[in-house]
Enzyme design. Sequence first.
Site, PDB file in Angstrom:
ATOM      1  N   SER A  17       0.801  -1.161  -0.082  1.00 57.72           N
ATOM      2  CA  SER A  17       0.076   0.087  -0.109  1.00 57.72           C
ATOM      3  C   SER A  17       0.801   1.338  -0.173  1.00 57.72           C
ATOM      4  O   SER A  17       0.442   2.315  -0.505  1.00 57.72           O
ATOM      5  CB  SER A  17      -1.078   0.037   1.255  1.00 57.72           C
ATOM      6  OG  SER A  17      -0.034   0.085   2.456  1.00 57.72           O
ATOM      7  N   CYS A  79       2.737  -7.086   1.709  1.00 59.94           N
ATOM      8  CA  CYS A  79       1.771  -6.252   2.315  1.00 59.94           C
ATOM      9  C   CYS A  79       1.023  -7.441   3.093  1.00 59.94           C
ATOM     10  O   CYS A  79       0.455  -8.244   2.615  1.00 59.94           O
ATOM     11  CB  CYS A  79       0.797  -5.409   1.678  1.00 59.94           C
ATOM     12  SG  CYS A  79      -0.410  -4.572   2.486  1.00 59.94           S
ATOM     13  N   ASN A  80       0.934  -7.344   4.444  1.00 58.68           N
ATOM     14  CA  ASN A  80       0.323  -8.267   5.369  1.00 58.68           C
ATOM     15  C   ASN A  80      -1.221  -8.238   5.033  1.00 58.68           C
ATOM     16  O   ASN A  80      -1.766  -9.187   4.945  1.00 58.68           O
ATOM     17  CB  ASN A  80       0.528  -8.316   6.861  1.00 58.68           C
ATOM     18  CG  ASN A  80       2.207  -8.800   7.132  1.00 58.68           C
ATOM     19  OD1 ASN A  80       2.313  -9.800   7.245  1.00 58.68           O
ATOM     20  ND2 ASN A  80       2.921  -7.780   7.123  1.00 58.68           N
ATOM     21  N   THR A  81      -1.781  -6.977   5.069  1.00 59.57           N
ATOM     22  CA  THR A  81      -3.115  -6.900   4.921  1.00 59.57           C
ATOM     23  C   THR A  81      -3.715  -7.370   3.476  1.00 59.57           C
ATOM     24  O   THR A  81      -4.632  -8.173   3.516  1.00 59.57           O
ATOM     25  CB  THR A  81      -3.765  -5.485   5.043  1.00 59.57           C
ATOM     26  OG1 THR A  81      -3.182  -4.953   6.309  1.00 59.57           O
ATOM     27  CG2 THR A  81      -4.974  -5.380   5.088  1.00 59.57           C
ATOM     28  N   CYS A 191       3.437  -6.086   9.932  1.00 62.34           N
ATOM     29  CA  CYS A 191       3.053  -5.005   8.733  1.00 62.34           C
ATOM     30  C   CYS A 191       4.414  -4.694   8.347  1.00 62.34           C
ATOM     31  O   CYS A 191       5.527  -4.680   9.094  1.00 62.34           O
ATOM     32  CB  CYS A 191       2.337  -3.819   9.638  1.00 62.34           C
ATOM     33  SG  CYS A 191       2.273  -2.372   8.380  1.00 62.34           S
ATOM     34  N   THR A 192       4.500  -4.631   7.188  1.00 56.28           N
ATOM     35  CA  THR A 192       5.872  -4.488   6.606  1.00 56.28           C
ATOM     36  C   THR A 192       6.685  -3.125   6.679  1.00 56.28           C
ATOM     37  O   THR A 192       7.632  -2.985   6.600  1.00 56.28           O
ATOM     38  CB  THR A 192       5.718  -4.759   4.857  1.00 56.28           C
ATOM     39  OG1 THR A 192       4.748  -3.985   4.285  1.00 56.28           O
ATOM     40  CG2 THR A 192       5.724  -6.323   4.586  1.00 56.28           C
ATOM     41  N   HIS A 193       5.547  -2.146   7.442  1.00 60.46           N
ATOM     42  CA  HIS A 193       6.119  -0.891   7.699  1.00 60.46           C
ATOM     43  C   HIS A 193       7.060  -0.829   8.914  1.00 60.46           C
ATOM     44  O   HIS A 193       8.112  -0.500   9.206  1.00 60.46           O
ATOM     45  CB  HIS A 193       5.174   0.027   8.045  1.00 60.46           C
ATOM     46  CG  HIS A 193       4.536   0.606   6.914  1.00 60.46           C
ATOM     47  ND1 HIS A 193       3.660  -0.051   5.773  1.00 60.46           N
ATOM     48  CD2 HIS A 193       4.764   1.903   6.247  1.00 60.46           C
ATOM     49  CE1 HIS A 193       2.996   0.769   5.045  1.00 60.46           C
ATOM     50  NE2 HIS A 193       3.674   1.806   5.197  1.00 60.46           N
TER      51      HIS A 193
END
Length: 277
Positions: A17, A79-81, A191-193
């Site tokens: 995202s 992106c995990n979501t 979360c990849t962030h």
Amino acid sequence: MTQYIPDTQRPIGLFDSGEGGLTVARAVADLLPQENLIYACDTAHFPYGPRPLAEVRAFFRRFMEFFVEQNCKLVIVACNTATAAAIDLLLADAFPIPALGVVQPGAAMAAEASVTGRIGVAATQGTCDSGIYPQTIRLFRPDAYVVQQACPILVIRAEEGVISGPEVRREVERCLAPILAERVDTLVLGCTHFPHMAKVIQDVVGPAVRLVDPGKATAVQVADLLRRRGLLNPGPGPGQRRAFTTGDPQRFLEVACRLWPGGVDAAAHIHLWSQQE
């Protein structure tokens, strides 16, 4: 005449995202420096965490069309979501090119890393609501006790390129307090962030808690998949790393340079919908 590109030299696509998936791109580049990478992010619709999974799923499908158009040999859903939203499509190999998410590699690593079986997951609200991490971790470790916590403010901070400092530390402490209260010995950065601020997170949770970065586990899985299919790029030299965003490419590069100095060669805007929100 269209230039022929050998299968081994076709790029690897990465989708997120926003800027978070750069942690996965960096892990892939560190392990497979000769590979060409195309990083595509949907900053026009960022953040994905609060959005309905059906909507995220539709966004992901459109990006898969883009990656096919770019002649990618493999796509990483960084992106995990989005992985949670499209897990059935990923498991069913529903696309013309292989696509894999970050949840399964991260869950497997967490199940193996934990001594006590008490595992925390810091993620977006969408990922937490999907239940994908507890379900997947228990596939590898049925007795695991998994506690989740949504940390939306940390997603926003990382997207802004703000990954350290006193205020970030206070926000990390507030977000992770419910997880640490459950005496976990392993924390999945779901979360990849979040790996962008791994140093602060590790300092907050202490040395007794092991951090699991699904991006690194995913990079290993990607290398194995390409090797088995004879698709590893033999080189020579480092691959190209191009980025595409549905938002402002200059803004993307400014933040990317802070999060991954020298990691992205160029960025451009893409318009994938007739009307973007």
